[in-house]
Write a protein that holds these residues in place. Structure first.
Motif, PDB file in Angstrom:
ATOM      1  N   LEU A  26      13.462  21.569  -3.340  1.00  0.00           N
ATOM      2  CA  LEU A  26      13.357  22.478  -2.198  1.00  0.00           C
ATOM      3  C   LEU A  26      12.301  21.959  -1.230  1.00  0.00           C
ATOM      4  O   LEU A  26      11.239  21.559  -1.632  1.00  0.00           O
ATOM      5  CB  LEU A  26      12.919  23.861  -2.675  1.00  0.00           C
ATOM      6  CG  LEU A  26      13.974  24.804  -3.256  1.00  0.00           C
ATOM      7  CD1 LEU A  26      13.312  26.098  -3.678  1.00  0.00           C
ATOM      8  CD2 LEU A  26      15.056  25.089  -2.244  1.00  0.00           C
ATOM      9  N   HIS A  27      12.608  21.969   0.029  1.00  0.00           N
ATOM     10  CA  HIS A  27      11.590  21.723   1.046  1.00  0.00           C
ATOM     11  C   HIS A  27      11.632  22.927   1.974  1.00  0.00           C
ATOM     12  O   HIS A  27      12.509  23.778   1.859  1.00  0.00           O
ATOM     13  CB  HIS A  27      11.850  20.408   1.775  1.00  0.00           C
ATOM     14  CG  HIS A  27      13.260  20.249   2.251  1.00  0.00           C
ATOM     15  ND1 HIS A  27      13.747  20.942   3.333  1.00  0.00           N
ATOM     16  CD2 HIS A  27      14.303  19.555   1.757  1.00  0.00           C
ATOM     17  CE1 HIS A  27      15.025  20.621   3.499  1.00  0.00           C
ATOM     18  NE2 HIS A  27      15.383  19.795   2.549  1.00  0.00           N
ATOM     19  N   ASP A  28      10.695  22.987   2.893  1.00  0.00           N
ATOM     20  CA  ASP A  28      10.542  24.191   3.714  1.00  0.00           C
ATOM     21  C   ASP A  28      11.836  24.707   4.329  1.00  0.00           C
ATOM     22  O   ASP A  28      12.192  25.862   4.180  1.00  0.00           O
ATOM     23  CB  ASP A  28       9.533  23.942   4.847  1.00  0.00           C
ATOM     24  CG  ASP A  28       8.113  24.081   4.338  1.00  0.00           C
ATOM     25  OD1 ASP A  28       7.872  24.990   3.534  1.00  0.00           O
ATOM     26  OD2 ASP A  28       7.262  23.276   4.741  1.00  0.00           O
ATOM     27  N   ARG A  29      12.527  23.794   5.034  1.00  0.00           N
ATOM     28  CA  ARG A  29      13.691  24.234   5.795  1.00  0.00           C
ATOM     29  C   ARG A  29      14.797  24.730   4.854  1.00  0.00           C
ATOM     30  O   ARG A  29      15.432  25.751   5.081  1.00  0.00           O
ATOM     31  CB  ARG A  29      14.193  23.086   6.680  1.00  0.00           C
ATOM     32  CG  ARG A  29      15.064  23.532   7.805  1.00  0.00           C
ATOM     33  CD  ARG A  29      14.867  22.654   9.046  1.00  0.00           C
ATOM     34  NE  ARG A  29      14.685  21.250   8.700  1.00  0.00           N
ATOM     35  CZ  ARG A  29      15.650  20.343   8.853  1.00  0.00           C
ATOM     36  NH1 ARG A  29      16.826  20.670   9.306  1.00  0.00           N
ATOM     37  NH2 ARG A  29      15.418  19.081   8.553  1.00  0.00           N
ATOM     38  N   VAL A  59       9.522  19.896 -11.433  1.00  0.00           N
ATOM     39  CA  VAL A  59       8.152  20.235 -11.022  1.00  0.00           C
ATOM     40  C   VAL A  59       8.158  21.597 -10.343  1.00  0.00           C
ATOM     41  O   VAL A  59       8.906  21.820  -9.392  1.00  0.00           O
ATOM     42  CB  VAL A  59       7.573  19.179 -10.049  1.00  0.00           C
ATOM     43  CG1 VAL A  59       6.315  19.714  -9.369  1.00  0.00           C
ATOM     44  CG2 VAL A  59       7.241  17.882 -10.780  1.00  0.00           C
ATOM     45  N   VAL A  60       7.359  22.507 -10.845  1.00  0.00           N
ATOM     46  CA  VAL A  60       7.179  23.785 -10.175  1.00  0.00           C
ATOM     47  C   VAL A  60       5.737  23.831  -9.673  1.00  0.00           C
ATOM     48  O   VAL A  60       4.812  24.019 -10.443  1.00  0.00           O
ATOM     49  CB  VAL A  60       7.473  24.976 -11.114  1.00  0.00           C
ATOM     50  CG1 VAL A  60       7.202  26.298 -10.406  1.00  0.00           C
ATOM     51  CG2 VAL A  60       8.924  24.936 -11.580  1.00  0.00           C
ATOM     52  N   ASP A  61       5.573  23.593  -8.390  1.00  0.00           N
ATOM     53  CA  ASP A  61       4.233  23.591  -7.813  1.00  0.00           C
ATOM     54  C   ASP A  61       3.981  24.917  -7.094  1.00  0.00           C
ATOM     55  O   ASP A  61       4.782  25.842  -7.184  1.00  0.00           O
ATOM     56  CB  ASP A  61       4.057  22.379  -6.875  1.00  0.00           C
ATOM     57  CG  ASP A  61       5.076  22.376  -5.750  1.00  0.00           C
ATOM     58  OD1 ASP A  61       5.820  23.367  -5.606  1.00  0.00           O
ATOM     59  OD2 ASP A  61       5.116  21.387  -4.998  1.00  0.00           O
ATOM     60  N   SER A  62       2.849  25.003  -6.376  1.00  0.00           N
ATOM     61  CA  SER A  62       2.529  26.298  -5.757  1.00  0.00           C
ATOM     62  C   SER A  62       3.541  26.655  -4.664  1.00  0.00           C
ATOM     63  O   SER A  62       3.814  27.818  -4.420  1.00  0.00           O
ATOM     64  CB  SER A  62       1.108  26.287  -5.194  1.00  0.00           C
ATOM     65  OG  SER A  62       0.964  25.303  -4.200  1.00  0.00           O
ATOM     66  N   PHE A  63       4.121  25.647  -4.036  1.00  0.00           N
ATOM     67  CA  PHE A  63       5.104  25.916  -2.985  1.00  0.00           C
ATOM     68  C   PHE A  63       6.355  26.579  -3.546  1.00  0.00           C
ATOM     69  O   PHE A  63       6.778  27.644  -3.080  1.00  0.00           O
ATOM     70  CB  PHE A  63       5.473  24.601  -2.265  1.00  0.00           C
ATOM     71  CG  PHE A  63       6.604  24.751  -1.280  1.00  0.00           C
ATOM     72  CD1 PHE A  63       6.399  25.373  -0.062  1.00  0.00           C
ATOM     73  CD2 PHE A  63       7.874  24.275  -1.589  1.00  0.00           C
ATOM     74  CE1 PHE A  63       7.444  25.526   0.842  1.00  0.00           C
ATOM     75  CE2 PHE A  63       8.919  24.423  -0.689  1.00  0.00           C
ATOM     76  CZ  PHE A  63       8.708  25.043   0.527  1.00  0.00           C
ATOM     77  N   ARG A  66       5.798  30.065  -4.707  1.00  0.00           N
ATOM     78  CA  ARG A  66       5.747  31.037  -3.612  1.00  0.00           C
ATOM     79  C   ARG A  66       7.164  31.400  -3.135  1.00  0.00           C
ATOM     80  O   ARG A  66       7.480  32.565  -2.911  1.00  0.00           O
ATOM     81  CB  ARG A  66       4.936  30.458  -2.448  1.00  0.00           C
ATOM     82  CG  ARG A  66       4.833  31.389  -1.257  1.00  0.00           C
ATOM     83  CD  ARG A  66       3.800  30.894  -0.271  1.00  0.00           C
ATOM     84  NE  ARG A  66       4.099  29.554   0.226  1.00  0.00           N
ATOM     85  CZ  ARG A  66       4.736  29.321   1.380  1.00  0.00           C
ATOM     86  NH1 ARG A  66       5.100  30.308   2.151  1.00  0.00           N
ATOM     87  NH2 ARG A  66       4.989  28.091   1.756  1.00  0.00           N
ATOM     88  N   PHE A  98      -1.958  25.595 -14.712  1.00  0.00           N
ATOM     89  CA  PHE A  98      -2.086  25.518 -13.258  1.00  0.00           C
ATOM     90  C   PHE A  98      -2.638  26.840 -12.703  1.00  0.00           C
ATOM     91  O   PHE A  98      -3.425  26.855 -11.756  1.00  0.00           O
ATOM     92  CB  PHE A  98      -0.699  25.229 -12.698  1.00  0.00           C
ATOM     93  CG  PHE A  98      -0.663  24.844 -11.261  1.00  0.00           C
ATOM     94  CD1 PHE A  98      -1.520  23.883 -10.754  1.00  0.00           C
ATOM     95  CD2 PHE A  98       0.262  25.416 -10.404  1.00  0.00           C
ATOM     96  CE1 PHE A  98      -1.473  23.511  -9.419  1.00  0.00           C
ATOM     97  CE2 PHE A  98       0.315  25.043  -9.072  1.00  0.00           C
ATOM     98  CZ  PHE A  98      -0.555  24.091  -8.584  1.00  0.00           C
ATOM     99  N   GLY A  99      -2.222  27.934 -13.323  1.00  0.00           N
ATOM    100  CA  GLY A  99      -2.792  29.224 -12.961  1.00  0.00           C
ATOM    101  C   GLY A  99      -1.995  30.047 -11.969  1.00  0.00           C
ATOM    102  O   GLY A  99      -2.538  30.951 -11.353  1.00  0.00           O
ATOM    103  N   VAL A 100      -0.708  29.735 -11.798  1.00  0.00           N
ATOM    104  CA  VAL A 100       0.091  30.571 -10.903  1.00  0.00           C
ATOM    105  C   VAL A 100       0.906  31.562 -11.716  1.00  0.00           C
ATOM    106  O   VAL A 100       1.254  31.316 -12.866  1.00  0.00           O
ATOM    107  CB  VAL A 100       1.046  29.758 -10.004  1.00  0.00           C
ATOM    108  CG1 VAL A 100       0.260  28.903  -9.060  1.00  0.00           C
ATOM    109  CG2 VAL A 100       2.016  28.935 -10.818  1.00  0.00           C
TER     110      VAL A 100
END
Lengths: 132, 135
Positions: A26-29, A59-63, A66, A98-100
């Motif tokens: 996934l990217h922003d758009r 990978v599940v990052d903060s982006f 959210r 990671f803490g999310v």
């Protein structure tokens, strides 16, 4: 980067539920488009539940966290419960360190369990309505 | 050892490339799946930081050896606005641009070494290292 516009995450319907599987990064758009597509589909199909499968996500990052939390919140506003399924063990470990937190999202091991979970919670809501 | 890879980070598509490159190197070095995921997630945060705050920068990945231990070192370098209060950005809950506020602080928890060099107007360099544990 024209081909990017053709990227799409399919959303399928079964019974009262929508099922979607994120197979591309996934990217922003794309994330914004995905959110919009999902909400439109909820409106059109009058679905009661939404299953998001992340088996293919490495990978599940903060982006992405959210984005997932936002989707669940938006779906909730439209009366739809969201279940996240298919989280890999290494991602569960990483997310905790990671803490999310995936606030407001139910989780289940796999698609099958996710659907049973949704059947359970949406039936409860129906029964409450009938009693009332 | 010239096993050094540089990824130019200019857009969010490059974030995906950066973490794929790091994961491949970590995997080749013998890191397990959980460590690969920790490293890739940390790098994802560093790369996103570059895109969001500096617009562009580079991610440099290399294998390092120190005192008989092998590790993967990642440098995230940009010439962006820099950070005036480093302690603040590492604090959980701090978010300058509407993210979750766990980005850098969270990334720090996923690696063995974490270092930020930055000053306002001077860009930012973040260095992370994950050591390969001896079994």
């Amino acid at each position: 980067m024209k081909e990017i516009d053709y990227e799409q995450i399919p959303i399928l319907k079964i019974e009262d539920f929508l099922i979607t599987s994120i197979q591309i990064p996934l990217h922003d758009r794309l994330a914004v488009k995905f959110q919009r597509d999902l909400l439109q589909k909820i409106e059109k199909t009058k679905a009661k539940g939404l299953v998001i499968d992340i088996t293919a996500i490495d990978v599940v990052d903060s982006f992405i966290t959210r984005i997932l939390v936002e989707i669940a919140k938006m779906a909730k506003l439209m009366g739809v419960k969201t279940v996240l399924v298919g989280m890999r063990p290494e991602i569960a470990i990483t997310l905790v360190e990671f803490g999310v937190e995936l606030e407001g999202i139910m989780t289940a091991l796999n698609l099958e369990n996710g659907i049973s979970l949704l059947r359970g919670v949406t039936n409860e809501t129906n029964e409450e309505r009938n009693v009332g | 050892m010239d096993d050094e890879r540089v990824v130019e980070v200019k857009s969010e598509y490059d974030i995906v490339i950066a973490r794929a490159v790091v994961r491949a190197i970590a995997k080749d070095m013998g890191f397990g799946l959980v460590d690969q995921t920790r490293i890739a997630t940390a790098v994802s945060e560093l790369a996103r930081n570059i895109v969001v705050h500096a617009g562009e920068g580079i991610i440099l990945v290399r294998e390092i050896i120190k005192g008989g231990s092998r590790g993967v070192e990642v440098l995230a370098i940009d010439q962006g606005p820099g950070i005036s209060n480093i302690e603040l950005v590492l604090r959980d809950g701090y978010s300058s641009k509407g993210s979750l506020g766990v980005g850098l602080g969270g990334a720090k928890r996923l690696v063995d070494e974490f270092e930020i060099k930055s000053a306002p107007g001077k860009g930012t360099t973040v260095r992370i290292v994950k050591w390969l544990s001896v079994r």
